[in-house]
Design an enzyme around this catalytic site. Structure first.
Site, mmCIF file in Angstrom:
data_model
loop_
_atom_site.group_PDB
_atom_site.id
_atom_site.type_symbol
_atom_site.label_atom_id
_atom_site.label_comp_id
_atom_site.label_asym_id
_atom_site.label_seq_id
_atom_site.Cartn_x
_atom_site.Cartn_y
_atom_site.Cartn_z
ATOM 1 N N TYR A 105 0.820 -1.102 0.034
ATOM 2 C CA TYR A 105 -0.256 -0.393 0.102
ATOM 3 C C TYR A 105 0.682 1.226 -0.142
ATOM 4 C CZ TYR A 105 -3.873 -2.983 0.620
ATOM 5 O OH TYR A 105 -4.770 -3.755 -0.545
ATOM 6 N N HIS A 126 -13.881 0.774 0.015
ATOM 7 C CA HIS A 126 -12.961 -0.131 0.753
ATOM 8 C C HIS A 126 -12.631 0.346 0.955
ATOM 9 C CE1 HIS A 126 -15.256 -3.145 -3.244
ATOM 10 N NE2 HIS A 126 -15.914 -3.316 -1.865
ATOM 11 N N THR A 173 -16.133 -0.769 -13.561
ATOM 12 C CA THR A 173 -16.418 -1.463 -12.070
ATOM 13 C C THR A 173 -17.285 -2.845 -12.949
ATOM 14 O OG1 THR A 173 -17.120 -2.751 -10.528
ATOM 15 C CG2 THR A 173 -19.508 -0.811 -11.160
ATOM 16 N N SER A 174 -16.327 -3.908 -12.930
ATOM 17 C CA SER A 174 -16.871 -5.266 -13.357
ATOM 18 C C SER A 174 -17.873 -5.884 -12.943
ATOM 19 C CB SER A 174 -15.446 -5.985 -13.488
ATOM 20 O OG SER A 174 -15.613 -6.908 -11.630
HETATM 21 N N1 APR Z 1 -13.286 3.423 -18.564
HETATM 22 C C1 APR Z 1 -14.057 2.808 -17.443
HETATM 23 N N2 APR Z 1 -13.927 1.536 -17.482
HETATM 24 C C2 APR Z 1 -12.865 0.855 -17.267
HETATM 25 C C3 APR Z 1 -11.742 1.301 -18.355
HETATM 26 C C4 APR Z 1 -12.132 3.006 -18.612
HETATM 27 N N3 APR Z 1 -10.895 3.966 -19.248
HETATM 28 N N4 APR Z 1 -10.408 1.197 -17.942
HETATM 29 C C5 APR Z 1 -11.137 0.051 -17.673
HETATM 30 N N5 APR Z 1 -12.210 -0.834 -17.160
HETATM 31 C C6 APR Z 1 -13.219 -0.984 -16.806
HETATM 32 C C7 APR Z 1 -13.021 -2.234 -17.230
HETATM 33 O O1 APR Z 1 -13.646 -2.623 -18.544
HETATM 34 C C8 APR Z 1 -13.695 -3.417 -15.772
HETATM 35 O O2 APR Z 1 -14.665 -3.219 -15.772
HETATM 36 O O3 APR Z 1 -13.108 -1.448 -15.781
HETATM 37 C C9 APR Z 1 -13.881 -2.423 -14.986
HETATM 38 C C10 APR Z 1 -12.334 -2.766 -13.684
HETATM 39 O O4 APR Z 1 -13.046 -3.408 -13.397
HETATM 40 P P1 APR Z 1 -11.886 -4.351 -12.358
HETATM 41 O O5 APR Z 1 -10.924 -4.373 -12.638
HETATM 42 O O6 APR Z 1 -13.231 -5.468 -11.629
HETATM 43 O O7 APR Z 1 -12.267 -3.257 -10.930
HETATM 44 P P2 APR Z 1 -13.561 -3.151 -9.367
HETATM 45 O O8 APR Z 1 -14.594 -3.912 -10.629
HETATM 46 O O9 APR Z 1 -13.428 -1.434 -8.945
HETATM 47 O O10 APR Z 1 -12.843 -4.035 -8.753
HETATM 48 C C11 APR Z 1 -13.443 -4.342 -7.801
HETATM 49 O O11 APR Z 1 -12.327 -5.557 -6.245
HETATM 50 O O12 APR Z 1 -10.287 -6.309 -5.874
HETATM 51 C C12 APR Z 1 -11.104 -5.402 -4.941
HETATM 52 O O13 APR Z 1 -11.250 -4.078 -3.728
HETATM 53 C C13 APR Z 1 -10.837 -4.247 -5.124
HETATM 54 O O14 APR Z 1 -12.770 -2.258 -5.697
HETATM 55 C C14 APR Z 1 -12.244 -3.722 -6.411
HETATM 56 C C15 APR Z 1 -12.689 -4.703 -5.741
#
Ligand code: APR
Length: 227
Positions: A53, A104, A171-172
């Site tokens: 971190y 988070h 977010t995925s």
């Molecule tokens: N603009 C918009 N979306 C984007 C971009 C962009 N430029 N680049 C990537 N993405 C999308 C991806 O397609 C994906 O759907 O952002 C999403 C990121 O997904 P993750 O990497 O899974 O991140 P997130 O959904 O925030 O993960 C949730 O998982 O590991 C834990 O605590 C961590 O808060 C996090 C949580």
């Protein structure tokens, strides 16, 4: 005034230079999440997690909000806006949003490992391994790790329940309970999803804007903001 809730994830900060988690070359491709982002990992090797971190905090100091963060803040001129973010960065704050729920945790804060109490702002500085919190216990990042509860979930759900418009951006939708928040939305809430890729299916009627965050928010601003 209509209410907008924005549910954001790592993708909203991608264009600010912060890696997402599950894209190719994402954070979880280069680190084992159990080792660096779980409560078990903390008890197994706290120094590794302190350093993980510290590195992300050093990087954050040089990152700036992008137009998506700024447009989300701009919506506050015509709407009541609450940002519910899974992100631990401070770019929504830097972009001007004033009502933010960090589901988070926050990278620029630290707390006692005893019950995550004694929360302090540490800005971008490192936590020295062995540093103590005010209660004498180890100081740790103020982050919700896998295996820990999400204290602000109820507060976030209360906001989504009252939303007229829900914007899901970057977010995925892989991680619960955050991903389940969409199901608290009213039946007549308008739900928009902004992402350049497909996300986990949502069993609700949504408008999918297949764009990156900045372009998607520009498109949505034109639709939501009266001139
Ligand atoms: N603009 C918009 N979306 C984007 C971009 C962009 N430029 N680049 C990537 N993405 C999308 C991806 O397609 C994906 O759907 O952002 C999403 C990121 O997904 P993750 O990497 O899974 O991140 P997130 O959904 O925030 O993960 C949730 O998982 O590991 C834990 O605590 C961590 O808060 C996090 C949580």
């Amino acid at each position: 005034m209509k209410k907008i809730v924005v549910l954001s994830g790592a993708g909203v900060s991608a264009e600010s230079g912060i890696s997402t988690f599950r894209d190719s070359d994402g954070l979880w491709e280069n680190f084992n999440v159990e080792d660096v982002a779980s409560i078990e990992g903390w008890y197994r090797n706290p120094e590794l997690m302190i350093n993980f971190y510290n590195e992300r905090r050093r990087q954050l100091e040089h990152c700036q909000p992008n137009d998506a963060h700024k447009i989300i803040a701009e919506l506050e001129r015509q709407y009541e806006v609450v940002v519910v973010t899974q992100n631990i960065d401070n770019l929504h704050e830097k972009g001007g949003s004033t009502n933010i729920i960090h589901l988070h945790g926050e990278l620029t804060k630290a707390c006692s490992e005893r019950g995550k109490t004694n929360v302090v702002d540490i800005g971008y500085r490192d936590i020295e391994f062995g540093e103590k919190a005010a209660d004498g216990a180890l100081l740790r990042p103020f982050i919700v790790w896998f295996g820990e509860d999400v204290p602000l979930l109820t507060a976030a759900a209360e906001q989504v329940r009252k939303a007229d418009i829900l914007i899901i951006i970057g977010t995925s939708l892989n991680v619960y309970p955050a991903a389940g928040l969409v199901y608290y939305a009213k039946d007549d809430a308008e739900i928009y999803v902004i992402d350049p890729k497909e996300v986990q299916p949502i069993q609700r009627k949504v408008t999918f804007i297949r764009q990156k965050a900045t372009d998607g928010m520009r498109q949505l601003r034109a639709q939501l903001m009266k001139a």
